[in-house]
Write a protein that holds these residues in place. Structure first.
Motif, mmCIF file in Angstrom:
data_model
loop_
_atom_site.group_PDB
_atom_site.id
_atom_site.type_symbol
_atom_site.label_atom_id
_atom_site.label_comp_id
_atom_site.label_asym_id
_atom_site.label_seq_id
_atom_site.Cartn_x
_atom_site.Cartn_y
_atom_site.Cartn_z
ATOM 1 N N VAL A 1 30.925 34.325 34.690
ATOM 2 C CA VAL A 1 32.306 34.502 34.259
ATOM 3 C C VAL A 1 33.117 34.968 35.457
ATOM 4 C CG1 VAL A 1 33.887 35.754 32.757
ATOM 5 C CG2 VAL A 1 31.686 34.987 31.874
ATOM 6 N N GLN A 2 34.160 34.195 35.783
ATOM 7 C CA GLN A 2 35.000 34.490 36.947
ATOM 8 C C GLN A 2 36.366 34.977 36.481
ATOM 9 O OE1 GLN A 2 34.652 30.436 38.518
ATOM 10 N NE2 GLN A 2 33.534 31.259 40.262
ATOM 11 N N GLY A 3 36.859 36.037 37.093
ATOM 12 C CA GLY A 3 38.194 36.521 36.790
ATOM 13 C C GLY A 3 38.219 37.532 35.661
ATOM 14 N N PRO A 4 39.367 38.187 35.468
ATOM 15 C CA PRO A 4 39.485 39.235 34.455
ATOM 16 C C PRO A 4 39.575 38.670 33.041
ATOM 17 C CG PRO A 4 41.590 38.871 35.536
ATOM 18 C CD PRO A 4 40.597 38.030 36.273
ATOM 19 N N VAL A 5 39.210 39.509 32.090
ATOM 20 C CA VAL A 5 39.371 39.186 30.674
ATOM 21 C C VAL A 5 40.799 39.567 30.278
ATOM 22 C CG1 VAL A 5 38.602 39.780 28.333
ATOM 23 C CG2 VAL A 5 36.923 39.496 30.181
ATOM 24 N N PRO A 6 41.529 38.716 29.560
ATOM 25 C CA PRO A 6 42.932 39.011 29.246
ATOM 26 C C PRO A 6 43.096 40.264 28.399
ATOM 27 C CG PRO A 6 42.170 37.100 28.020
ATOM 28 C CD PRO A 6 41.104 37.414 29.018
ATOM 29 N N GLU B 1 37.345 43.733 38.542
ATOM 30 C CA GLU B 1 37.232 43.643 37.080
ATOM 31 C C GLU B 1 36.438 44.814 36.500
ATOM 32 O OE1 GLU B 1 36.320 39.919 38.357
ATOM 33 O OE2 GLU B 1 38.473 40.189 38.613
ATOM 34 N N LEU B 2 35.431 45.268 37.224
ATOM 35 C CA LEU B 2 34.680 46.431 36.747
ATOM 36 C C LEU B 2 35.586 47.650 36.642
ATOM 37 C CD1 LEU B 2 31.420 45.992 38.867
ATOM 38 C CD2 LEU B 2 31.712 45.472 36.429
ATOM 39 N N LEU B 3 36.440 47.829 37.638
ATOM 40 C CA LEU B 3 37.373 48.960 37.606
ATOM 41 C C LEU B 3 38.393 48.803 36.483
ATOM 42 C CD1 LEU B 3 37.895 49.327 41.444
ATOM 43 C CD2 LEU B 3 36.855 51.029 39.939
ATOM 44 N N GLU B 4 38.897 47.587 36.300
ATOM 45 C CA GLU B 4 39.866 47.354 35.235
ATOM 46 C C GLU B 4 39.233 47.558 33.867
ATOM 47 O OE1 GLU B 4 42.936 43.918 33.690
ATOM 48 O OE2 GLU B 4 40.896 43.378 34.227
#
Length: 331
Positions: free
Chosen positions: A87-92, A121-124
């Motif tokens: 999975v690439q990129g952030p989850v909305p 993404e881990l931080l977000e």
């Protein structure tokens, strides 16, 4: 150059930074000798097999809030032989505070390895659910996350990262390293990368590789290294070959595998990289028929026959692997 090549051939871990910088500038006969030295080390460390993983990429921003679609796409990928979903990129944000973990659970309803969530993404994800990144990593591991991408590293130099970020300070190198080490401490493995050919110097490339080596030796959590050409100023074939060879030397004992990323290079260069220290092709990047555009690299796929042809041109056998370089079963 002769002294650097001699050290590389006999004791690569003894290379000084200055010698490594010299090797990054190798050309002509020196480049061919450097490639041969790196390939001999590759042969000694990981053998003759050229490896690949059967995987499918999904764009987290595009599908992360549609879990029924995610389940369908993963089921199709598994039916096609995939052992890994990336999975690439952030989850909305629409997916809610537990969106990242919900996505992990949806993918892991199938017997497949999930490789997902870069350091940003881990931080977000941790911030979104109001937890520390360490707590999120443990929760994600328990939900079924198997490994994280080492992308978003760009160049591990704060000055270069600021330039690449349009003059605005990017995530500090120290924080990036801290989060990646936390992922390893949680039991997750990661890849590692370097985006090269941009504003960084050869000395900064060497420092980047030294830092990756320190992380790898300290945690044992880095499975492979991937050099990615900069879209700003694509590096020459000469520079690309030299970097892959020097990476094999400087990462010795810390990161076992060096990837020749077939989507990033033409076939002739991939074969040269496989003859100059690289041992892996990466993933086949299956599209499938159910929403093939769901991945960021849709339309970029490699068949097993294509992979075998690349390995054959390098004079080596082909072997399917798992994400962690074991037998090709979910990990």
């Amino acid at each position: 150059m002769l002294e650097a090549l001699a050290v590389a051939a006999t004791s690569p871990r003894a290379l000084t930074d200055e010698q490594a910088v010299a090797l990054l500038g190798a050309d002509g006969e020196d480049l061919e000798e450097l490639a041969a030295v790196a390939d001999a080390l590759r042969r000694e460390r990981v053998g003759e097999d050229v490896t690949f993983v059967v995987n499918r990429n999904l764009d987290g921003t595009r599908v992360g809030a549609d879990l029924p679609l995610v389940r369908e796409l993963v089921a199709e990928a598994v039916a096609l032989g995939a052992t890994e979903v990336c999975v690439q990129g952030p989850v909305p944000a629409a997916a809610g505070p537990e969106g990242y973990l919900d996505l992990v659970r949806a993918v892991r309803e199938h017997d497949v390895h999930l490789h997902a969530f870069r350091v940003p993404e881990l931080l977000e994800a941790a911030d979104r659910r109001g937890s520390t990144v360490e707590a999120f990593l443990r929760a994600a591991r328990d939900a079924g996350l198997g490994s994280v991408p080492g992308t978003a590293a760009k160049v591990l130099d704060d000055d270069v990262r600021t330039v690449l970020n349009g003059g605005v300070p990017d995530l500090p190198v120290a924080r990036w390293v801290e989060v990646l080490r936390a992922a390893h401490a949680a039991g997750l493995t990661s890849t590692s990368t370097l985006v090269h050919g941009g504003p960084e110097s050869a000395a900064q490339q060497v420092r980047h590789l030294r830092l990756l080596a320190a992380i790898g030796r300290g945690t044992g959590g880095i499975t492979e290294f991937i050099a990615m050409p900069s879209p700003l100023r694509p590096p020459s074939a000469r520079a690309t070959r030299a970097l892959h060879a020097v990476a094999r030397l400087l990462l010795d004992g810390a990161v076992d595998h060096v990837q020749a990323a077939w989507p990033k290079h033409d076939a002739d260069l991939v074969v040269q990289l496989l003859r100059g220290g690289a041992d892996d092709l990466g993933g086949l990047l299956l599209d499938g028929e159910r929403d093939p555009a769901a991945g960021q690299e849709a339309g970029t796929t490699l068949s097993r026959e294509g992979a075998a042809a690349l390995a054959g041109r390098a004079g080596r056998p082909l072997r399917q692997r798992s994400t962690r370089y074991g037998e090709p079963v979910p990990a």
